[in-house]
Design a protein around this motif. Sequence first.
Motif, PDB file in Angstrom:
ATOM      1  N   ARG A  88      18.610 -10.546  -3.773  1.00 13.03           N
ATOM      2  CA  ARG A  88      19.149 -11.377  -2.694  1.00 13.03           C
ATOM      3  C   ARG A  88      18.102 -12.375  -2.220  1.00 13.03           C
ATOM      4  NH1 ARG A  88      21.425  -6.427  -0.856  1.00 13.03           N
ATOM      5  NH2 ARG A  88      19.743  -6.181   0.666  1.00 13.03           N
ATOM      6  N   GLU A  89      16.871 -11.921  -2.079  1.00 14.33           N
ATOM      7  CA  GLU A  89      15.797 -12.816  -1.650  1.00 14.33           C
ATOM      8  C   GLU A  89      15.577 -13.927  -2.673  1.00 14.33           C
ATOM      9  OE1 GLU A  89      13.823 -12.763   1.081  1.00 14.33           O
ATOM     10  OE2 GLU A  89      14.437 -10.869   2.016  1.00 14.33           O
ATOM     11  N   THR A 133      25.925 -13.041  -8.736  1.00 20.02           N
ATOM     12  CA  THR A 133      26.441 -13.020  -7.368  1.00 20.02           C
ATOM     13  C   THR A 133      27.426 -11.879  -7.152  1.00 20.02           C
ATOM     14  OG1 THR A 133      28.159 -14.606  -7.995  1.00 20.02           O
ATOM     15  CG2 THR A 133      26.143 -15.498  -7.050  1.00 20.02           C
ATOM     16  N   THR A 176      17.586 -15.300  -4.738  1.00 24.76           N
ATOM     17  CA  THR A 176      18.670 -16.274  -4.843  1.00 24.76           C
ATOM     18  C   THR A 176      19.031 -16.879  -3.492  1.00 24.76           C
ATOM     19  OG1 THR A 176      20.280 -14.453  -4.712  1.00 24.76           O
ATOM     20  CG2 THR A 176      19.668 -15.228  -6.898  1.00 24.76           C
ATOM     21  N   ASP A 177      18.219 -16.603  -2.464  1.00 20.99           N
ATOM     22  CA  ASP A 177      18.452 -17.202  -1.158  1.00 20.99           C
ATOM     23  C   ASP A 177      18.293 -18.718  -1.239  1.00 20.99           C
ATOM     24  OD1 ASP A 177      17.043 -18.144   1.625  1.00 20.99           O
ATOM     25  OD2 ASP A 177      18.531 -16.575   1.970  1.00 20.99           O
ATOM     26  N   THR A 178      19.160 -19.442  -0.557  1.00 19.17           N
ATOM     27  CA  THR A 178      19.137 -20.910  -0.657  1.00 19.17           C
ATOM     28  C   THR A 178      17.809 -21.500  -0.188  1.00 19.17           C
ATOM     29  OG1 THR A 178      20.223 -21.008   1.519  1.00 19.17           O
ATOM     30  CG2 THR A 178      21.635 -21.156  -0.432  1.00 19.17           C
ATOM     31  N   GLN A 179      17.152 -20.852   0.792  1.00 20.50           N
ATOM     32  CA  GLN A 179      15.868 -21.361   1.250  1.00 20.50           C
ATOM     33  C   GLN A 179      14.808 -21.257   0.156  1.00 20.50           C
ATOM     34  OE1 GLN A 179      14.851 -19.374   4.905  1.00 20.50           O
ATOM     35  NE2 GLN A 179      16.405 -20.452   6.095  1.00 20.50           N
ATOM     36  N   ILE A 180      14.860 -20.185  -0.632  1.00 17.32           N
ATOM     37  CA  ILE A 180      13.920 -20.031  -1.748  1.00 17.32           C
ATOM     38  C   ILE A 180      14.204 -21.084  -2.809  1.00 17.32           C
ATOM     39  CG2 ILE A 180      13.200 -18.513  -3.637  1.00 17.32           C
ATOM     40  CD1 ILE A 180      12.134 -17.533  -1.054  1.00 17.32           C
ATOM     41  N   LEU A 217       7.321 -13.808  -1.675  1.00 19.26           N
ATOM     42  CA  LEU A 217       8.590 -13.851  -0.953  1.00 19.26           C
ATOM     43  C   LEU A 217       8.376 -13.753   0.555  1.00 19.26           C
ATOM     44  CD1 LEU A 217      10.888 -11.564  -3.137  1.00 19.26           C
ATOM     45  CD2 LEU A 217      11.170 -14.012  -2.752  1.00 19.26           C
ATOM     46  N   THR A 239      15.687  -7.526  -3.377  1.00 16.86           N
ATOM     47  CA  THR A 239      14.842  -8.549  -3.987  1.00 16.86           C
ATOM     48  C   THR A 239      15.678  -9.629  -4.657  1.00 16.86           C
ATOM     49  OG1 THR A 239      13.096  -6.905  -4.351  1.00 16.86           O
ATOM     50  CG2 THR A 239      12.944  -8.955  -5.595  1.00 16.86           C
ATOM     51  N   ASP A 269      13.749  -7.369   3.118  1.00 17.82           N
ATOM     52  CA  ASP A 269      14.492  -6.656   4.157  1.00 17.82           C
ATOM     53  C   ASP A 269      15.150  -5.410   3.587  1.00 17.82           C
ATOM     54  OD1 ASP A 269      13.973  -8.440   6.279  1.00 17.82           O
ATOM     55  OD2 ASP A 269      15.534  -9.808   5.555  1.00 17.82           O
ATOM     56  N   ARG A 324      11.487  -5.404   7.837  1.00 15.32           N
ATOM     57  CA  ARG A 324      10.982  -6.442   6.951  1.00 15.32           C
ATOM     58  C   ARG A 324       9.686  -5.896   6.370  1.00 15.32           C
ATOM     59  NH1 ARG A 324      12.913 -10.774   4.075  1.00 15.32           N
ATOM     60  NH2 ARG A 324      11.214 -12.198   3.556  1.00 15.32           N
TER      61      ARG A 324
END
Length: 434
Positions: free
Chosen positions: A242-243, A290, A245-249, A181, A240, A185, A207
């Motif tokens: 949140r990380e 969500t 399911t982040d759109t960038q991931i 990841l 974790t 944060d 971070r």
Amino acid sequence: MLVGGEPGPWGPNVSGGRRWRLLRRLATVMGVVVLVAATGLGTTGVLLLRQAEASLTRVPVQRLDEAAAPSDARHFLIVGSDSRDGLDDEQRSRLTLGEFDGQRSDTVIYVSISQDRSAVSLVSLPRDLLVNDGDRQRKLTETYAGGPDRLISVIQENFGLPVNHYAEISLGGFISVVETLGGVDLCIDDPLVDRKSGADFEAGCHRMDAEQALSYVRSRQGLFGDYERIARQQQFLRATLRELTDTQILADVPRLFRLVEDVAGNVTTDQNLGVGEMRAVAQEMRQVITDGVPMVTVPAYPRKINGIDYMIAYRPGTEAMFDRLRQGVPLMDAGTRDDRAEAPVALMSGGRTDGAGIVGSVLQFVGFPILTAGSGPAELDAGETTTVYRLPGNEDEAEWVASFLGAPIRDLPASVTAPEGAEVLVAVGADAAA
């Protein structure tokens, strides 16, 4: 009724560490499901499931309960392993792990997907929880020496909780996921320095890399020991998720596959948790992830028995919590630990000082500030059943308290004035020390 017909190790009448431990490992096993759920079970999702299936390690577990119908609630037992297997010499020397070889169970997580699929509930069972194991009483963590079947049997027989699937996650899984990841944060209100875990953080947002996150979630620093650590671990899991399911991931397909390989390669499951079941879990979780995942801890209070520290499950609260899980319905709203820290509770003992001490400990360990209010007026004497009184404007706070005490909620009579500063009032009944 509890399985086997015998009561669990409820206090206070009972006969005569190092930990890892909790939701940071759950983040790895849930990670596969979350990633697949978030990608929507298209071609990428199916390929991720197949990759996970190929990477998982299977073990036979005989004591699992079989769901009677596909529509039934689903119950998972997640165990974190203390094993250092899979860590190289550099990792062992760099991380503050203490001296230990072999494997123990740490704090155990019970995950329940409600029958209507509207909620996922996570309940942590502290490793020091007192349980009956055959003809002796011991800590929950000690039962794992007999393997997953022994642990599952103890949970079934003490608490009447069904277990449909089992998963065990290694320390390496935690480290690999955070590294892939690129960190997590986390924000903390106060400085944290803990020589035993290696934590050294100023107040504020950080971070955290894998080493820092490990030191943070391992820390027991604070008045309430393991419960402080559980709160940190729950904070870590939320971050974790949140990380993950982040759109960038989700848009980085190669990274998704690396994450699934990291996760699944460090997970051991029962022989029946296959692609079909994972797909069903992913579909169910997609609807609720969500909205957040409720995370609570078994209501309990500390006792020293023959020189050994235990946590004793608080009978009324634990029975009410577990009854909802057995029925496949969502848990009551318990708020977050930050919420509870801002909700002072006044205790009226009714002359039941032992029970008031137990109730006060239960609520303090989950984060409520406690105000003592003496015996209280005769009209609020709780009799046999501890009662929660809601104050105008604090209806949610009353529900949070009741969720841990398994107590009925009533309106405070107009003739009674609540103690200054209290947002909830609890009248202690005879059941508190039964």
